[in-house]
Design an enzyme around this catalytic site. Structure first.
Site, PDB file in Angstrom:
ATOM      1  N   GLY A 117       5.592   6.268   1.072  1.00 61.85           N
ATOM      2  CA  GLY A 117       4.334   5.613   1.415  1.00 61.85           C
ATOM      3  C   GLY A 117       4.454   4.935   2.770  1.00 61.85           C
ATOM      4  O   GLY A 117       5.373   5.231   3.548  1.00 61.85           O
ATOM      5  N   GLY A 119       5.457   1.987   3.886  1.00 62.01           N
ATOM      6  CA  GLY A 119       6.708   1.323   4.269  1.00 62.01           C
ATOM      7  C   GLY A 119       7.795   2.327   4.612  1.00 62.01           C
ATOM      8  O   GLY A 119       8.450   2.230   5.662  1.00 62.01           O
ATOM      9  N   THR A 140       2.031   8.091  -2.621  1.00 59.72           N
ATOM     10  CA  THR A 140       1.795   6.769  -3.210  1.00 59.72           C
ATOM     11  C   THR A 140       0.603   6.848  -4.155  1.00 59.72           C
ATOM     12  O   THR A 140      -0.392   7.516  -3.845  1.00 59.72           O
ATOM     13  CB  THR A 140       1.515   5.634  -2.201  1.00 59.72           C
ATOM     14  N   ASP A 142      -1.220   4.451  -4.559  1.00 58.44           N
ATOM     15  CA  ASP A 142      -2.236   3.540  -3.999  1.00 58.44           C
ATOM     16  C   ASP A 142      -3.266   4.261  -3.125  1.00 58.44           C
ATOM     17  O   ASP A 142      -4.343   3.722  -2.870  1.00 58.44           O
ATOM     18  CB  ASP A 142      -1.559   2.441  -3.166  1.00 58.44           C
ATOM     19  N   MET A 184      -3.043  -0.877 -10.738  1.00 57.18           N
ATOM     20  CA  MET A 184      -2.271  -1.122  -9.502  1.00 57.18           C
ATOM     21  C   MET A 184      -3.103  -0.757  -8.270  1.00 57.18           C
ATOM     22  O   MET A 184      -4.288  -0.512  -8.363  1.00 57.18           O
ATOM     23  CB  MET A 184      -0.978  -0.327  -9.547  1.00 57.18           C
ATOM     24  N   HIS A 288       3.221   0.324 -14.822  1.00 54.82           N
ATOM     25  CA  HIS A 288       3.951   1.492 -14.321  1.00 54.82           C
ATOM     26  C   HIS A 288       3.642   2.783 -15.072  1.00 54.82           C
ATOM     27  O   HIS A 288       4.139   3.851 -14.686  1.00 54.82           O
ATOM     28  CB  HIS A 288       5.451   1.192 -14.325  1.00 54.82           C
ATOM     29  N   GLN A 290       1.019   4.139 -14.750  1.00 54.04           N
ATOM     30  CA  GLN A 290       0.319   4.890 -13.699  1.00 54.04           C
ATOM     31  C   GLN A 290       1.275   5.658 -12.795  1.00 54.04           C
ATOM     32  O   GLN A 290       0.886   6.563 -12.072  1.00 54.04           O
ATOM     33  CB  GLN A 290      -0.490   3.919 -12.813  1.00 54.04           C
TER      34      GLN A 290
END
Ligand code: F6P
Length: 367
Positions: A117, A119, A140, A142, A184, A288, A290
């Protein structure tokens, strides 16, 4: 150019589809180039420790459907700012990036595929600037990466959240309760917004729109008065009330990762609602779930496409790049253009318009 020996690592939090990418990179490198593929274990930590495993067509043959990553991962091992605790518990920061470059050279790799992702890809870019030929692959749950339509792992997470919504619906309706699902996403509301729409949420709260509790209560009350004494709310972990701080499970300075741990907004919201309305409220934190488990077909295809395209990009010498889905094609973008950026839901997103136009409350005055 023909690739002889390539390296791959998976960094940051895991998600479904990582193994699909590892398999695709391995197969494309072996089938197209007869290359050796070296898997670097536990993200960038493997570049510091030198822990690796060879990946072959045979060793990756059953991993397409497998959750997690066979290479392991961590969100603590940034070689440029490697954090440890000393005997007194204080955090010490070390720069091990030269050691990582040394390992890369010793391994005799033509290139490094960095699967991660925001980072992890930023670290990948720093290594590219230090001379390592890097190709990034976006992952990710997200979905908060710039310059790609979707990251793999996201669609599976949305499906998991949607399934949870369906289940909360039946129990919430039976008991006449307000059911809250906390999902999340860090500071992006993508999972909440799409799973909320897919799961028929009555209220969706995302970080991009600070909610006012009176608007949430009003929606629940209106439903109750209209003969539906239950409501389903999906709330992103990064969502916050107008004028308040994000609810955190742990502060950044207490963690080796150096970033805050989000979580708790679901319970906070439940307390607020219970105080103001005569309905029972229950909170489920999906967590988690997910991130684990088998990728759905979308993420399997996306992961496979990204992995195979990344090998082509490396063979073309296109380093310092990330493979990216630009529907319907996969193309290349520069890591430089992503570094330090996070893509959140924009206020003019059609998803927001769509949700509100069908009566979903987003915690603000109905538009
Ligand atoms: O970035 C992915 C993610 O799952 C976020 O949605 C969440 O905030 C975070 O990672 C959780 O991280 P950890 O696995 O360290 O608890």
């Amino acid at each position: 150019m023909s690739l002889k020996q390539v390296g791959i690592l998976t960094g940051g939090g895991d998600c479904s589809g990582l193994n699909a990418v590892i398999r695709a990179v391995t197969r494309a490198a072996v089938i197209q180039h007869k290359a050796r593929v070296i898997g670097i274990e536990k993200g960038f930590e493997g570049l510091i420790s030198g822990k690796t495993q060879e990946l072959t067509v045979r060793s990756t043959k059953d991993i397409l459907t497998l959750g997690g990553t066979v290479l392991g991962t961590t969100n603590k091992g940034n070689p440029f700012e490697y954090r440890t605790r000393d005997a007194a518990g204080a955090i010490q920061v070390h720069d091990y990036s030269d050691r990582a470059v040394e390992t890369f050279k010793n391994l005799g790799l033509d290139c490094l595929f960095v699967v991660g992702g925001e980072g992890t890809l930023e670290i990948g870019y720093l290594f590219y600037k230090k001379g390592i030929p890097v190709v990034g692959i976006p992952k990710t749950i997200d979905n908060d990466l710039e310059k790609t339509d979707y990251t793999f792992g996201y669609q599976t997470a949305v499906q998991v959240a949607c399934d949870a919504m369906d289940r909360l619906h039946t129990t919430g309706r039976s008991h006449h309760r307000v059911m809250i699902l906390e999902v999340m996403g860090r500071n992006a509301g993508w999972i909440a917004l799409e799973a909320g729409i897919a799961g028929g949420a009555h209220i969706i709260l995302i970080p991009e729109i600070e909610y006012r509790i009176e608007n949430v209560i009003k929606k629940i009350q209106l439903r109750k008065e209209g003969g539906s004494p239950f409501s389903i709310i999906i709330v992103a972990e990064g969502a916050r009330e107008k004028g308040k701080e994000t609810v955190k499970a742990q502060a950044a300075e207490d963690r080796l990762q150096g970033v805050e741990k989000l979580g708790g907004i679901g319970f906070y919201l439940a307390k607020q609602i219970e105080k103001q309305i005569d309905l029972e409220v229950r909170t489920t934190v999906l967590g988690h779930i997910q991130r684990g488990g088998s990728p759905n077909s979308f993420d399997r295809v996306l992961g496979t496409r990204l992995g195979s395209f990344a090998v082509d990009a490396a063979a073309d010498g296109k380093f310092g790049t990330m493979v990216s889905l630009r529907t319907p094609d996969v193309s290349l973008v520069r890591l430089k253009d992503l570094a330090g950026k996070v893509r959140t839901v924009s206020m003019d997103s059609q998803l927001i318009r769509c949700a509100e136009s069908i009566g979903i409350n987003l915690g603000r005055e109905a538009m």
